[in-house]
Design an enzyme around this catalytic site. Structure first.
Site, PDB file in Angstrom:
ATOM      1  N   ASP A  85      -5.589   2.920  -3.469  1.00  0.00           N
ATOM      2  CA  ASP A  85      -6.845   2.896  -2.711  1.00  0.00           C
ATOM      3  C   ASP A  85      -7.027   4.133  -1.834  1.00  0.00           C
ATOM      4  O   ASP A  85      -8.137   4.452  -1.434  1.00  0.00           O
ATOM      5  CB  ASP A  85      -7.027   1.590  -1.916  1.00  0.00           C
ATOM      6  CG  ASP A  85      -5.920   1.317  -0.929  1.00  0.00           C
ATOM      7  OD1 ASP A  85      -4.972   2.121  -0.847  1.00  0.00           O
ATOM      8  OD2 ASP A  85      -6.006   0.278  -0.239  1.00  0.00           O
ATOM      9  N   LYS A 134     -11.351   0.496  -0.639  1.00  0.00           N
ATOM     10  CA  LYS A 134     -11.390   1.932  -0.871  1.00  0.00           C
ATOM     11  C   LYS A 134     -10.795   2.226  -2.246  1.00  0.00           C
ATOM     12  O   LYS A 134     -10.047   1.418  -2.783  1.00  0.00           O
ATOM     13  CB  LYS A 134     -10.684   2.677   0.242  1.00  0.00           C
ATOM     14  CG  LYS A 134      -9.282   2.231   0.546  1.00  0.00           C
ATOM     15  CD  LYS A 134      -8.853   2.890   1.848  1.00  0.00           C
ATOM     16  CE  LYS A 134      -7.380   2.669   2.119  1.00  0.00           C
ATOM     17  NZ  LYS A 134      -7.130   1.509   2.980  1.00  0.00           N
ATOM     18  N   SER A 151       0.798  -1.221   0.000  1.00  0.00           N
ATOM     19  CA  SER A 151       0.000   0.000   0.000  1.00  0.00           C
ATOM     20  C   SER A 151       0.831   1.271   0.000  1.00  0.00           C
ATOM     21  O   SER A 151       1.624   1.498  -0.902  1.00  0.00           O
ATOM     22  CB  SER A 151      -0.944  -0.040   1.202  1.00  0.00           C
ATOM     23  OG  SER A 151      -1.812   1.052   1.175  1.00  0.00           O
ATOM     24  N   HIS A 152       0.677   2.079   1.038  1.00  0.00           N
ATOM     25  CA  HIS A 152       1.345   3.381   1.092  1.00  0.00           C
ATOM     26  C   HIS A 152       2.745   3.276   1.689  1.00  0.00           C
ATOM     27  O   HIS A 152       3.427   4.293   1.819  1.00  0.00           O
ATOM     28  CB  HIS A 152       0.511   4.330   1.954  1.00  0.00           C
ATOM     29  CG  HIS A 152       0.308   3.771   3.326  1.00  0.00           C
ATOM     30  ND1 HIS A 152      -0.543   2.736   3.574  1.00  0.00           N
ATOM     31  CD2 HIS A 152       0.887   4.069   4.513  1.00  0.00           C
ATOM     32  CE1 HIS A 152      -0.496   2.418   4.857  1.00  0.00           C
ATOM     33  NE2 HIS A 152       0.364   3.212   5.449  1.00  0.00           N
ATOM     34  N   ASP A 207      -2.305   6.597  -3.441  1.00  0.00           N
ATOM     35  CA  ASP A 207      -1.117   5.936  -2.882  1.00  0.00           C
ATOM     36  C   ASP A 207      -0.597   4.795  -3.755  1.00  0.00           C
ATOM     37  O   ASP A 207      -1.022   4.626  -4.899  1.00  0.00           O
ATOM     38  CB  ASP A 207      -1.413   5.433  -1.468  1.00  0.00           C
ATOM     39  CG  ASP A 207      -2.376   4.261  -1.472  1.00  0.00           C
ATOM     40  OD1 ASP A 207      -3.186   4.179  -2.408  1.00  0.00           O
ATOM     41  OD2 ASP A 207      -2.319   3.434  -0.543  1.00  0.00           O
TER      42      ASP A 207
HETATM   43  C1  G16 Z   1      -4.999  -0.041   5.769  1.00  0.00           C
HETATM   44  C2  G16 Z   1      -6.422  -0.493   5.778  1.00  0.00           C
HETATM   45  C3  G16 Z   1      -7.313   0.654   6.154  1.00  0.00           C
HETATM   46  C4  G16 Z   1      -6.881   1.256   7.460  1.00  0.00           C
HETATM   47  C5  G16 Z   1      -5.431   1.603   7.441  1.00  0.00           C
HETATM   48  C6  G16 Z   1      -5.039   1.972   8.851  1.00  0.00           C
HETATM   49  O1  G16 Z   1      -4.846   0.914   4.753  1.00  0.00           O
HETATM   50  O2  G16 Z   1      -6.792  -0.967   4.499  1.00  0.00           O
HETATM   51  O3  G16 Z   1      -8.621   0.196   6.212  1.00  0.00           O
HETATM   52  O4  G16 Z   1      -7.577   2.427   7.748  1.00  0.00           O
HETATM   53  O5  G16 Z   1      -4.668   0.495   7.021  1.00  0.00           O
HETATM   54  O6  G16 Z   1      -3.698   2.012   8.997  1.00  0.00           O
HETATM   55  P1  G16 Z   1      -3.091   2.017  10.471  1.00  0.00           P
HETATM   56  O7  G16 Z   1      -3.489   0.711  11.130  1.00  0.00           O
HETATM   57  O8  G16 Z   1      -1.629   2.160  10.224  1.00  0.00           O
HETATM   58  O9  G16 Z   1      -3.685   3.195  11.174  1.00  0.00           O
HETATM   59  P2  G16 Z   1      -3.874   0.661   3.533  1.00  0.00           P
HETATM   60  O10 G16 Z   1      -4.091   1.826   2.616  1.00  0.00           O
HETATM   61  O11 G16 Z   1      -2.513   0.622   4.160  1.00  0.00           O
HETATM   62  O12 G16 Z   1      -4.286  -0.653   2.947  1.00  0.00           O
END
Ligand code: G16
Length: 544
Positions: free
Chosen positions: A282, A377, A113-114, A278
């Site tokens: 998403d 998302k 992801s990011h 990102d």
């Molecule tokens: C992921 C989940 C999201 C969540 C985020 C929270 O995002 O898909 O639903 O809000 O992690 O991150 P943290 O636990 O670090 O606060 P992504 O975009 O990394 O897949």
């Protein structure tokens, strides 16, 4: 075809976090690390045999090697077909939509992801189920349990080198690998949700957009939609070519990692809409000339104006936000007379609600927004929703926001990220807060009085599953709230997130800086948590 049963050792560290298994690239490079996790998914989810799967990801460093490892295990475990995105490049929302549209049994998404990419960065694997959405907590636990006890793998012998960039059907033993281009179907889906003619007309009329694809997976999707279908200048897309290390940058759309975009938005000649998404496409960040839209406001504004967007004209069944997300959406739901669900952090909690038809829009403070069109998302979807909103209202981003605040009030909001090298200390902070909970109500801390405090627990209204310890909520007088929560996406140490918010009602002052409005809450949060005393840190590593 011959399948070898290979003895392997279990890895103790394959517990997926908030969104899949994420580790440093060096961890994933260990022999059989990828294969072990994929085999654990097959062992924990026997229904995958005989069906089809979707495969792809954000294209980060090590993706191509991981795709080949995945294919060897998938072929040996009796799957008939894999739909592999060309070059392995598939955004997370497009993957969710493809899984569902193709009737696949699920999909492996190779993404962190990011998180940063490159040889020193992170890698990740996420398994999504047949709905397109993320694996449930129960399935995730079963996969983790299996990954710890696994002692043999099924691997296809002599797996051929699949040409990942060549469209068409390739044989991988008995497995058919369909290499496909995911972009046209995604663009068609967006055209069905938004008024592309109206946006095109606004573009012809001079509406200007700057979209930062951050050298990540969204680039080709953004080009097809924004340039080819909506007529924007190709220069409207910055960093549109996907790169394995995201150009050395952190592919996270937030004001810290997109400082250039924030600077561009502050110029008098800034475009009308500025946005970024990102690594896996998403997340989204939305800005207008001289203003940034906080993720909580973005969700609330889109809900309040959904009737203007063709795909949502029929009304919203309900909305949902994660617990730490600002309560701006709650006010819109109350006005619309629709349910507003508060879930733990993690998109998987929205998936059950979406699947049961209980919500149409959902979003999170972590720059995630989406709708019932996907079980993930969707960054580009959010950009298009804003673009269509600007075209429909003929207002600027600032005017849309100001009008929203005038009607609903403004929810000032900030998130502090405390980067704590010793995860034990982060746990100590959270344990200390939880220990105080029974005695907090009525207490004054640094001039603010606690009204209520609890550790958030959630009972899923669809399947009754209870999720406890999802963060500490401290409700203060006058519509203010502090939330403490440990991040679930770290790959080293711990990040303790402190979320601060305060509501300024309609008619109040909506033009102040969030950092000023929320400064007293920050002091109260520090005093309550003793975070500096425990960690030795003076302040957060980032304020977002
Ligand atoms: C992921 C989940 C999201 C969540 C985020 C929270 O995002 O898909 O639903 O809000 O992690 O991150 P943290 O636990 O670090 O606060 P992504 O975009 O990394 O897949």
């Amino acid at each position: 075809m011959s399948v070898t049963i290979v003895p392997t050792r279990a890895f103790a560290d394959q517990r997926p976090g908030t969104a899949g298994l994420r580790k440093r690239v060096a961890v994933f490079k260990q022999p059989f690390y990828v294969e072990n996790f994929v085999q654990a998914v097959f062992d924990a989810h026997p229904d995958l045999k005989g069906g089809s799967l979707v495969l792809g990801g954000d294209g980060r460093y090590w993706s191509r090697e991981a795709i080949r490892s995945c294919l060897r295990v998938i072929a040996a475990n009796g799957v008939d077909k894999v739909f592999l995105a060309k070059g392995g490049l598939l955004t997370t929302p497009a993957a969710a939509m493809e899984i569902r549209a193709r009737g696949a049994s699920g999909g492996f998404l190779l993404t962190a992801s990011h998180n940063r990419g490159g040889p020193e960065g992170d890698f990740g694997i996420k398994f999504n189920v047949a709905t397109g959405g993320q694996a449930s907590e129960q399935l995730t636990e079963r996969i983790f349990a299996r990954s710890r006890e696994i002692h043999r793998l099924k691997l296809l012998d002599d797996a051929p080198e699949i040409e990942l960039d060549e469209l068409g059907i390739h044989a991988c033993g008995p497995l058919e690998v369909h290499v496909f281009d995911p972009v046209p179907a995604y663009a068609d889906a967006m055209a069905a949700l938004f008024d592309f003619d109206r946006i095109r007309a606004a573009v012809l009329g001079g509406l200007r957009v700057h979209f930062d694809a951050m050298h990540a997976a969204t680039g080709p999707f953004a080009h097809a939609v924004l340039v080819e279908r909506l007529g924007l200048d190709p220069k409207s897309i910055a960093h549109g070519t996907p790169l394995p290390d995201f150009g050395g940058k952190h592919p996270d759309p937030n004001p810290r990692d997109c400082a250039q975009l924030v600077a561009l938005a502050s110029r008098d000649d800034a475009p009308d809409l500025l946005a970024a998404s990102d690594g896996d496409g998403d997340r989204n960040m939305i800005l207008g000339r001289g203003v940034m839209v906080s993720p909580g406001d973005s969700l609330a504004v889109l809900a309040a104006n959904a009737h203007l967007l063709p795909g949502y004209r029929g009304g919203l069944k309900g909305v949902a936000r994660s617990m730490p997300t600002s309560r701006a959406i709650d006010r819109v739901a109350a006005k619309l007379g629709i349910p507003c669900h508060e879930t733990p952090t993690g998109w998987r909690f929205f998936c059950n609600l979406l699947e049961a038809g209980k919500v149409t829009l959902c979003g999170e403070e972590s720059f995630g927004t989406s709708s019932s069109h996907a079980r993930e998302k969707d960054g580009l979807w959010a950009v298009l929703a804003w673009l269509d909103l600007l075209a429909a209202t003929k207002r600027s981003v600032r005017e849309v926001l100001e009008q929203h605040w005038a009607e609903f009030g403004r929810d000032y909001y900030l998130r502090q990220d405390w980067t704590i090298a010793d995860a034990g200390q982060a746990k100590q902070v959270m344990d200390g807060l939880i220990a105080q909970l029974p005695t907090l109500a009525g207490r004054e801390v640094e001039g603010l009085t606690v009204a209520r405090a609890d550790s958030f627990a959630y009972t899923d209204p669809v399947d009754g599953t209870v999720s406890k310890n999802q963060g500490v909520r401290i409700e203060l007088a006058e519509g203010a709230r502090i939330v403490f929560r440990l991040s679930g996406t770290d790959t080293a140490g711990a990040t303790l997130r402190i979320y601060l918010e305060k509501h300024a009602p309609p008619g109040g002052d909506h033009a102040r800086l969030a950092v000023d409005v929320l400064a007293p809450l920050a002091e109260t949060a520090k005093a309550l948590s003793r975070i500096s005393a425990i960690t030795g840190l003076n302040g957060p590593g980032a304020v977002i």
